[in-house]
Design a protein around this motif. Structure first.
Motif, PDB file in Angstrom:
ATOM      1  N   VAL A 135       6.759  -8.378  -7.017  1.00 53.47           N
ATOM      2  CA  VAL A 135       6.994  -7.167  -6.237  1.00 53.47           C
ATOM      3  C   VAL A 135       7.958  -7.486  -5.098  1.00 53.47           C
ATOM      4  O   VAL A 135       7.731  -8.420  -4.331  1.00 53.47           O
ATOM      5  CB  VAL A 135       5.658  -6.630  -5.680  1.00 53.47           C
ATOM      6  CG1 VAL A 135       5.904  -5.436  -4.770  1.00 53.47           C
ATOM      7  CG2 VAL A 135       4.724  -6.239  -6.814  1.00 53.47           C
ATOM      8  N   PRO A 136       9.066  -6.741  -4.964  1.00 55.96           N
ATOM      9  CA  PRO A 136      10.044  -7.041  -3.913  1.00 55.96           C
ATOM     10  C   PRO A 136       9.534  -6.650  -2.533  1.00 55.96           C
ATOM     11  O   PRO A 136       8.507  -5.979  -2.377  1.00 55.96           O
ATOM     12  CB  PRO A 136      11.253  -6.191  -4.313  1.00 55.96           C
ATOM     13  CG  PRO A 136      10.673  -5.085  -5.117  1.00 55.96           C
ATOM     14  CD  PRO A 136       9.494  -5.647  -5.826  1.00 55.96           C
ATOM     15  N   ALA A 137      10.291  -7.054  -1.516  1.00 56.65           N
ATOM     16  CA  ALA A 137       9.863  -6.860  -0.128  1.00 56.65           C
ATOM     17  C   ALA A 137       9.668  -5.392   0.214  1.00 56.65           C
ATOM     18  O   ALA A 137       8.830  -5.048   1.050  1.00 56.65           O
ATOM     19  CB  ALA A 137      10.892  -7.492   0.812  1.00 56.65           C
ATOM     20  N   GLU A 138      10.427  -4.503  -0.420  1.00 59.17           N
ATOM     21  CA  GLU A 138      10.338  -3.080  -0.095  1.00 59.17           C
ATOM     22  C   GLU A 138       8.964  -2.490  -0.393  1.00 59.17           C
ATOM     23  O   GLU A 138       8.574  -1.484   0.208  1.00 59.17           O
ATOM     24  CB  GLU A 138      11.406  -2.289  -0.866  1.00 59.17           C
ATOM     25  CG  GLU A 138      12.817  -2.473  -0.355  1.00 59.17           C
ATOM     26  CD  GLU A 138      13.403  -3.824  -0.739  1.00 59.17           C
ATOM     27  OE1 GLU A 138      14.465  -4.190  -0.208  1.00 59.17           O
ATOM     28  OE2 GLU A 138      12.804  -4.529  -1.598  1.00 59.17           O
ATOM     29  N   VAL A 139       8.234  -3.089  -1.322  1.00 58.50           N
ATOM     30  CA  VAL A 139       6.880  -2.623  -1.644  1.00 58.50           C
ATOM     31  C   VAL A 139       5.922  -3.818  -1.654  1.00 58.50           C
ATOM     32  O   VAL A 139       5.019  -3.912  -2.485  1.00 58.50           O
ATOM     33  CB  VAL A 139       6.831  -1.871  -3.001  1.00 58.50           C
ATOM     34  CG1 VAL A 139       7.450  -0.501  -2.876  1.00 58.50           C
ATOM     35  CG2 VAL A 139       7.515  -2.684  -4.090  1.00 58.50           C
ATOM     36  N   ALA A 140       6.131  -4.730  -0.709  1.00 49.90           N
ATOM     37  CA  ALA A 140       5.341  -5.959  -0.676  1.00 49.90           C
ATOM     38  C   ALA A 140       3.860  -5.695  -0.469  1.00 49.90           C
ATOM     39  O   ALA A 140       3.019  -6.552  -0.763  1.00 49.90           O
ATOM     40  CB  ALA A 140       5.865  -6.872   0.431  1.00 49.90           C
ATOM     41  N   GLU A 141       3.517  -4.504   0.044  1.00 44.94           N
ATOM     42  CA  GLU A 141       2.117  -4.185   0.278  1.00 44.94           C
ATOM     43  C   GLU A 141       1.357  -3.912  -1.012  1.00 44.94           C
ATOM     44  O   GLU A 141       0.125  -3.865  -1.015  1.00 44.94           O
ATOM     45  CB  GLU A 141       2.003  -2.955   1.199  1.00 44.94           C
ATOM     46  CG  GLU A 141       2.607  -1.683   0.636  1.00 44.94           C
ATOM     47  CD  GLU A 141       4.106  -1.568   0.871  1.00 44.94           C
ATOM     48  OE1 GLU A 141       4.684  -0.556   0.453  1.00 44.94           O
ATOM     49  OE2 GLU A 141       4.695  -2.486   1.486  1.00 44.94           O
ATOM     50  N   ALA A 142       2.055  -3.749  -2.129  1.00 44.33           N
ATOM     51  CA  ALA A 142       1.419  -3.413  -3.407  1.00 44.33           C
ATOM     52  C   ALA A 142       1.219  -4.665  -4.259  1.00 44.33           C
ATOM     53  O   ALA A 142       2.072  -5.549  -4.296  1.00 44.33           O
ATOM     54  CB  ALA A 142       2.261  -2.403  -4.176  1.00 44.33           C
ATOM     55  N   ALA A 143       0.086  -4.715  -4.959  1.00 49.01           N
ATOM     56  CA  ALA A 143      -0.175  -5.828  -5.874  1.00 49.01           C
ATOM     57  C   ALA A 143       0.619  -5.673  -7.161  1.00 49.01           C
ATOM     58  O   ALA A 143       0.918  -6.665  -7.837  1.00 49.01           O
ATOM     59  CB  ALA A 143      -1.668  -5.915  -6.180  1.00 49.01           C
TER      60      ALA A 143
END
Length: 251
Positions: free
Chosen positions: A208-216
Motif C-alpha cells: 500500500v503506497p504512502a497516500e493510503v498508508a493507513e489501510a491494510a
C-alpha cells in the motif's frame, strides 16, 4: 429447348465440424484475502466471488457518486452493517417540509452520518462504510478508531470513470451538483495517479503506497469486475473460536 437448371443445394458444414464455442470471461476466483494493493480493474481480471477480511475490520467502499457503491453495500450487507449517508439524508428529508431545500439541512444529515459511523466503528464489530474516497482525513480517523480496538482498515475503490458514474446517477434519478462531482473526481484522479505511479506496480500485488498508508489493503475494482464480487466475509478471531460453546479456554 434446354431443360431448366435447378439451383444447387446449400452447402452444409461437415458433420465433424463444431461451431465455435462462445468466449466466456475468466471464471471468478473462489475467495481472496486482500493484502497490499490488489488491482482487479482490467476486464480480464479473475475477480474473486468473496473478499475475506479479518474479524472486526472496517471496510470502506469508495468511488465517484454513481459508481455503484450503494449497490455493493446492499450486496455485501449480510456480512456486516453498512453505514450509507443516503440513510441520514432520507431521514432528514422525511422530517422536513417539501419546500425546504436539502442544502439548508445538509449539515445536520452529515453530522448524523458521522455519528452513525463512529458508533458502528466503536462497537468493535465489522462494519462497511460508504465514502467518496477523496477525504484522507476520514480514512485516517477510521484507521485510528479501528486500531484502538485492535482492528484494521481496508479499502475497496471503484474506478469506473466519470462518464459511467454520471450514467449511474442518471439511472438512479439522483444527481450530485457539478461542483461537488468535479471535486470528488479530482481527488479520486489524484489518488489513482499516485497508486499507478507507486514503486512495484505491475509486478503483482504491491504494498500500500504512502497516500493510503493507513489501510491494510486496497482492492481496485472496475466497471466489469465489480459485478463478480458477490459477497464479503469476516473471519472469526481466535478468541471467538476458543469461546464457542463446548470449548474452554486454557487456564
Amino acid at each position: 429447348m434446354p431443360a431448366p437448371v435447378s439451383p444447387p443445394d446449400p452447402v452444409s458444414p461437415p458433420a465433424h465440424v463444431s461451431p465455435p464455442a462462445p468466449v466466456s470471461p475468466p471464471a471468478p476466483v473462489a475467495g481472496l484475502r486482500p493484502e497490499g494493493v490488489v488491482d482487479l480493474r482490467a476486464p480480464g481480471s479473475r475477480a474473486p466471488a468473496v473478499l475475506s477480511y479479518p474479524a472486526g475490520s472496517v471496510v470502506v467502499v469508495s468511488g465517484l457518486p454513481g459508481s455503484g457503491k450503494s449497490t455493493l453495500l446492499r450486496r455485501w450487507s449480510p456480512a456486516a452493517p453498512a453505514v450509507d449517508p443516503r440513510t441520514a439524508h432520507e431521514r432528514w428529508e422525511a422530517r422536513m417540509p417539501d419546500r425546504l431545500p436539502y442544502a439548508l439541512y445538509r449539515p445536520c444529515a452529515r453530522l448524523e452520518h458521522f455519528f452513525r459511523i463512529r458508533a458502528a466503528v466503536r462497537s468493535g464489530r465489522p462494519v462497511l462504510v460508504h465514502d467518496c474516497g477523496s477525504r484522507p482525513w476520514m480514512r485516517r480517523w477510521l484507521a485510528r478508531e479501528a486500531g484502538l480496538r485492535g482492528h484494521e482498515l481496508h479499502l475497496v475503490l471503484l474506478d469506473v470513470g466519470a462518464a459511467q458514474a454520471l450514467e449511474g446517477q442518471r439511472a438512479r434519478g439522483r444527481w450530485v451538483r457539478e461542483r461537488v462531482f468535479t471535486r470528488h473526481d479530482r481527488g479520486l484522479r489524484k489518488l489513482l495517479h499516485a497508486l499507478d505511479a507507486a514503486p512495484g506496480r505491475g509486478e503483482g500485488d504491491a504494498a500500500v503506497p504512502a497516500e493510503v498508508a493507513e489501510a491494510a489493503s486496497l482492492v481496485l475494482l472496475g466497471a466489469g469486475t465489480r459485478e463478480h464480487v458477490s459477497a464479503l466475509e469476516f473471519r472469526e478471531s481466535r478468541a471467538s473460536r476458543e469461546l464457542r460453546p463446548g470449548r474452554s479456554v486454557a487456564q
